[in-house]
Design a protein around this motif. Structure first.
Motif, mmCIF file in Angstrom:
data_model
loop_
_atom_site.group_PDB
_atom_site.id
_atom_site.type_symbol
_atom_site.label_atom_id
_atom_site.label_comp_id
_atom_site.label_asym_id
_atom_site.label_seq_id
_atom_site.Cartn_x
_atom_site.Cartn_y
_atom_site.Cartn_z
ATOM 1 N N PHE A 121 0.858 -1.183 0.000
ATOM 2 C CA PHE A 121 0.000 0.000 0.000
ATOM 3 C C PHE A 121 0.894 1.232 0.000
ATOM 4 O O PHE A 121 1.811 1.340 0.803
ATOM 5 C CB PHE A 121 -0.892 0.003 1.241
ATOM 6 N N CYS B 130 0.856 5.165 0.587
ATOM 7 C CA CYS B 130 0.083 6.313 1.059
ATOM 8 C C CYS B 130 0.396 7.502 0.157
ATOM 9 O O CYS B 130 1.559 7.813 -0.084
ATOM 10 C CB CYS B 130 0.463 6.617 2.507
ATOM 11 N N ARG B 131 -0.650 8.164 -0.321
ATOM 12 C CA ARG B 131 -0.434 9.309 -1.220
ATOM 13 C C ARG B 131 -0.343 10.630 -0.464
ATOM 14 O O ARG B 131 -0.281 11.683 -1.052
ATOM 15 C CB ARG B 131 -1.555 9.362 -2.256
ATOM 16 N N GLN B 132 -0.389 10.539 0.854
ATOM 17 C CA GLN B 132 -0.256 11.716 1.719
ATOM 18 C C GLN B 132 -1.271 12.804 1.357
ATOM 19 O O GLN B 132 -0.928 13.967 1.211
ATOM 20 C CB GLN B 132 1.179 12.243 1.663
ATOM 21 N N CYS B 133 -2.521 12.372 1.219
ATOM 22 C CA CYS B 133 -3.585 13.349 0.949
ATOM 23 C C CYS B 133 -4.075 13.973 2.256
ATOM 24 O O CYS B 133 -4.714 15.017 2.252
ATOM 25 C CB CYS B 133 -4.749 12.675 0.225
ATOM 26 N N GLY B 134 -3.808 13.315 3.377
ATOM 27 C CA GLY B 134 -4.190 13.846 4.689
ATOM 28 C C GLY B 134 -5.633 13.596 5.080
ATOM 29 O O GLY B 134 -6.045 13.901 6.199
ATOM 30 N N GLU B 135 -6.425 13.000 4.166
ATOM 31 C CA GLU B 135 -7.858 12.820 4.437
ATOM 32 C C GLU B 135 -8.128 12.089 5.752
ATOM 33 O O GLU B 135 -9.032 12.436 6.497
ATOM 34 C CB GLU B 135 -8.517 12.043 3.283
ATOM 35 N N CYS B 136 -7.339 11.043 6.008
ATOM 36 C CA CYS B 136 -7.616 10.218 7.188
ATOM 37 C C CYS B 136 -7.322 10.957 8.496
ATOM 38 O O CYS B 136 -7.770 10.542 9.554
ATOM 39 C CB CYS B 136 -6.832 8.908 7.123
ATOM 40 N N TYR C 37 -2.050 2.327 9.721
ATOM 41 C CA TYR C 37 -3.293 2.612 9.004
ATOM 42 C C TYR C 37 -3.123 2.556 7.484
ATOM 43 O O TYR C 37 -2.168 3.087 6.935
ATOM 44 C CB TYR C 37 -3.819 4.000 9.410
ATOM 45 N N CYS D 14 -5.727 3.331 4.214
ATOM 46 C CA CYS D 14 -7.098 3.666 3.808
ATOM 47 C C CYS D 14 -7.558 2.719 2.708
ATOM 48 O O CYS D 14 -8.722 2.385 2.610
ATOM 49 C CB CYS D 14 -7.195 5.107 3.349
HETATM 50 S S1 SF4 Z 1 -6.351 8.815 3.421
HETATM 51 FE FE1 SF4 Z 1 -4.566 8.737 4.810
HETATM 52 S S2 SF4 Z 1 -3.663 6.683 4.489
HETATM 53 FE FE2 SF4 Z 1 -4.998 7.127 2.749
HETATM 54 S S3 SF4 Z 1 -3.673 8.018 1.154
HETATM 55 FE FE3 SF4 Z 1 -4.582 9.726 2.341
HETATM 56 S S4 SF4 Z 1 -3.064 10.166 3.954
HETATM 57 FE FE4 SF4 Z 1 -2.585 8.134 3.133
#
Ligand code: SF4
Ligand code: SF4
Length: 156
Positions: free
Chosen positions: A3, A5-11, A91, A93
């Motif tokens: 996996f 992580c794209r570091q979108c920060g959503e979680c 974690y 996602c």
């Molecule tokens: S939602 Fe969280 S775990 Fe998923 S890609 Fe974005 S930062 Fe990474």
């Protein structure tokens, strides 16, 4: 399946009530608590993120976010990557992504083993798998991957 992580920060955007700074104990060190498990931990801001962390503009505008989250270019990143709680490090996602038999992206599966797809054929295969597993083997990442792979899909 790796996996990335794209570091979108959503979680981490709604983690402000769950990851709490209790007090500052050094220029870039904090006693903090992971409220859901009651685990206290010592958070050190990663050396390469101290400048980012020091700018509190974004976090003041996003009070629901984890206090250690900051924007960095087109990413939104954790500033305590090295000392974050174990559950943060573990974690994922997205558990895996699915390609159709002709190689097109067909959907993805999130942490609760929920399928996200707009492909009716994949949805049908998935539901077939769920029904089959209701009679055994147990519905798990391994068993559903094995089932949909047997129908020509690729999980990655
Ligand atoms: S939602 Fe969280 S775990 Fe998923 S890609 Fe974005 S930062 Fe990474
Ligand atoms: S400590 Fe880091 S990974 Fe954990 S919720 Fe906060 S920003 Fe996200």
């Amino acid at each position: 399946m790796a996996f990335v992580c794209r570091q979108c920060g959503e979680c981490c955007m709604s983690m402000g009530d769950y990851i709490v700074i209790e007090r500052q104990v050094g220029p870039y060190s904090f006693e903090a608590c992971s409220v859901s498990t009651g685990t206290e931990f010592l958070a050190h801001i990663d050396k390469d993120k101290q400048g980012l962390f020091a700018d509190g503009t974004w976090i003041r505008d996003h009070p629901g976010a984890c206090p250690f989250l900051r924007p960095s270019g087109d990413r939104v990143i954790c500033c305590i990557h090295e000392t974050s709680p174990a559950q943060c490090k573990a974690y994922r996602c997205v558990v895996f992504r699915i390609r159709s038999p002709d190689g097109r992206p067909a959907g993805y599966v999130t942490g609760t083993l929920a399928l996200h797809t707009s492909d009716p054929a994949l949805r049908e295969v998935w539901e077939e798998g769920e029904k089959a597993m209701a009679k055994g083997p147990v519905f798990s990442e391994e068993s559903i991957v094995s089932f949909i792979s047997s129908r020509g899909y690729t999980c990655e």
